[in-house]
Design a protein around this motif. Structure first.
Motif, PDB file in Angstrom:
ATOM      1  N   LYS A   1      23.613 -31.094  42.603  1.00  0.00           N
ATOM      2  CA  LYS A   1      22.985 -30.191  43.576  1.00  0.00           C
ATOM      3  C   LYS A   1      23.635 -30.355  44.952  1.00  0.00           C
ATOM      4  O   LYS A   1      23.859 -31.473  45.396  1.00  0.00           O
ATOM      5  N   PRO A   2      23.896 -29.255  45.647  1.00  0.00           N
ATOM      6  CA  PRO A   2      24.434 -29.372  47.007  1.00  0.00           C
ATOM      7  C   PRO A   2      23.314 -29.795  47.968  1.00  0.00           C
ATOM      8  O   PRO A   2      22.137 -29.749  47.619  1.00  0.00           O
TER       9      PRO A   2
ATOM     10  N   VAL B   1      21.338 -29.594  51.775  1.00  0.00           N
ATOM     11  CA  VAL B   1      21.094 -28.764  52.947  1.00  0.00           C
ATOM     12  C   VAL B   1      21.769 -29.448  54.141  1.00  0.00           C
ATOM     13  O   VAL B   1      21.586 -30.644  54.346  1.00  0.00           O
TER      14      VAL B   1
ATOM     15  N   MET C   1      13.768 -22.732  52.820  1.00  0.00           N
ATOM     16  CA  MET C   1      15.089 -22.396  53.334  1.00  0.00           C
ATOM     17  C   MET C   1      15.684 -23.537  54.170  1.00  0.00           C
ATOM     18  O   MET C   1      16.583 -23.329  54.987  1.00  0.00           O
ATOM     19  N   GLY C   2      15.162 -24.745  53.976  1.00  0.00           N
ATOM     20  CA  GLY C   2      15.788 -25.909  54.592  1.00  0.00           C
ATOM     21  C   GLY C   2      15.504 -26.111  56.075  1.00  0.00           C
ATOM     22  O   GLY C   2      16.147 -26.939  56.719  1.00  0.00           O
TER      23      GLY C   2
ATOM     24  N   PHE D   1      19.587 -19.202  56.109  1.00  0.00           N
ATOM     25  CA  PHE D   1      20.106 -19.946  54.962  1.00  0.00           C
ATOM     26  C   PHE D   1      21.214 -19.175  54.246  1.00  0.00           C
ATOM     27  O   PHE D   1      22.195 -19.758  53.781  1.00  0.00           O
TER      28      PHE D   1
ATOM     29  N   PHE E   1      26.044 -21.317  50.955  1.00  0.00           N
ATOM     30  CA  PHE E   1      25.599 -22.406  50.097  1.00  0.00           C
ATOM     31  C   PHE E   1      26.155 -22.212  48.688  1.00  0.00           C
ATOM     32  O   PHE E   1      26.031 -21.135  48.114  1.00  0.00           O
TER      33      PHE E   1
ATOM     34  N   LEU F   1      26.568 -21.911  44.812  1.00  0.00           N
ATOM     35  CA  LEU F   1      25.624 -21.639  43.715  1.00  0.00           C
ATOM     36  C   LEU F   1      26.110 -22.260  42.411  1.00  0.00           C
ATOM     37  O   LEU F   1      25.528 -22.029  41.364  1.00  0.00           O
TER      38      LEU F   1
ATOM     39  N   HIS G   1      25.882 -25.019  40.986  1.00  0.00           N
ATOM     40  CA  HIS G   1      24.981 -25.808  40.139  1.00  0.00           C
ATOM     41  C   HIS G   1      24.052 -24.907  39.320  1.00  0.00           C
ATOM     42  O   HIS G   1      23.394 -25.368  38.411  1.00  0.00           O
ATOM     43  N   LEU G   2      23.978 -23.621  39.666  1.00  0.00           N
ATOM     44  CA  LEU G   2      23.155 -22.692  38.886  1.00  0.00           C
ATOM     45  C   LEU G   2      23.991 -21.858  37.913  1.00  0.00           C
ATOM     46  O   LEU G   2      23.458 -21.143  37.081  1.00  0.00           O
ATOM     47  N   ARG G   3      25.318 -21.950  38.071  1.00  0.00           N
ATOM     48  CA  ARG G   3      26.184 -21.118  37.243  1.00  0.00           C
ATOM     49  C   ARG G   3      26.421 -21.766  35.894  1.00  0.00           C
ATOM     50  O   ARG G   3      26.578 -22.979  35.794  1.00  0.00           O
TER      51      ARG G   3
END
Lengths: 253, 253
Positions: A3-4, A6, A36-37, A166, A171, A173, A175-177
């Motif tokens: 995970k990246p 914030v 949104m961090g 944000f 940012f 993505l 880790h979601l791909r």
């Protein structure tokens, strides 16, 4: 893919709610911020705070409420801030240029990245920001919308602005791909050749312009950027067609 | 300045809520949509609809609820649609490219402008979209946020996407802008000359580099893009200083 994170400089962004009436909106704002961090919340003369309703609506963002700074004046909430954006949806007498969220957030992020403290300032649910409050800010921002029905509540407005901030962080993505490997040139050409032979073999080209059809099919698959696994599936289909339609008389590989 | 109109082609954009559980979220979604000029709502197997809570939360957007289309399947809600964006925040097995709202909305708007029907598809509050529902859409969109706390409820997600759509319309803000006339070159130069004489007259330049100071002051005022009325106010201030500090011995205009 891990995970990246914030970025730390979002700590330089504060959300200021001036004279909020409803504790539920304070909670919704905290939740919208944290999603949104953004974590630093300032409350100028809140009608009720702390309050159980705020905590309920904050959901997992109770820490934002616990660390919120309550002040008696807007000036105190803006201490240390160099860029303060007043959110407004009314026509104002002030001739400060009226910015859209996209442009305003670009400026805020650039400043925050440089270590400058910045603020998004939201007014009371019913009255918005007073003339005096707006004058204490040095930027004017409006969220554009349907001129015949504009009904963005405080929580939604905070959500939109924090989303806009944000969204400009670029940012990752990844880790979601899903992991996918694009097919190489020769793999794609191998498939096209296979497809061509099968279509020819099953008589699809009879009385048709085969070359033109293949060009159209190439365009379609090229547009989709074929992956290695998809080539395997497609060639598996072609093999099954060959199996069921009898041996391909033109086959020469 | 008259109010601008929401473009007609937003009629080609529909919001689809798949199996929503809470009527309040349906109402909040309707309100978020209408605020951003989106009016066509489709509900796939809503748990309770119509419902008083939905109507309350829709506020002035009851017409969006009244015109909502209720269907038994997602396929029925997507009838006529060419681009359907599935909103997801989970990692999916599908290798459809994962787009950010900014890029997805650019594509949707371009298509809608060309008369193509497009859809934003949101899943159930607790479970999101099922694998089967996602597979029936041809685009995958994720709203990025804090990886350690992501809590965007259905209404907020609809708000963010509809805001993103509307923000790309380049909607004019002129009706909200104060009328201002920028000062002309000679008006600004007249002010600089006046300021220079007054500062010199009151002894501000003694033991200081006057030319350098004026260059700094010019930079400051240039950055602010002076308006005609502001020049009048500033020169009025200078005149008053001249009046109170005695006649300017250097004055020659």
């Amino acid at each position: 893919m891990s995970k990246p994170e914030v970025p730390d400089f979002l700590r330089n962004v504060r959300v200021v709610l001036a004279r909020p009436s409803h504790p539920g909106n304070i909670g919704a704002a905290a939740r919208a911020m944290k999603t949104m961090g953004v974590t630093r919340l300032y409350l100028v003369e809140p009608k009720r705070f702390p309050d159980a309703e705020a905590t309920t609506l904050a959901s997992g963002a109770a820490d934002v409420l616990e660390n919120a700074v309550v002040t008696g004046t807007l000036d105190a909430a803006l201490e240390g801030v160099s860029i303060a954006c007043a959110l407004t949806s009314r026509k104002r007498e002030l001739t400060t240029p009226l910015a859209a969220p996209r442009d305003a957030c670009a400026e805020l992020l650039a400043a925050a990245r440089d270590g400058v403290e910045v603020a998004l300032v939201f007014g009371n649910e019913t009255y918005g920001l007073s003339i005096d409050e707006v004058a204490r800010c040095n930027r004017l921002v409006t969220i554009a919308g349907n001129p015949d029905y504009f009904s963005l509540n405080l929580g939604q407005a905070v959500q939109v602005m924090c989303y806009e901030l944000f969204s400009q962080l670029a940012f990752p993505l990844d880790h979601l791909r899903a992991d996918a490997e694009l097919a190489s040139h020769e793999e794609v050409e191998g498939f096209y050749g296979h497809l061509d032979r099968v279509l020819d073999g099953i008589g699809f080209y009879d009385r048709r312009n085969g070359e033109r059809l293949m060009r159209r099919l190439r365009t379609l698959y090229d547009r989709a950027s074929l992956e290695r696994q998809e080539i395997d599936i497609l060639r598996g289909m072609l093999k099954q067609i060959e199996r069921r339609c009898g041996p391909d008389p033109y086959r020469h590989d």
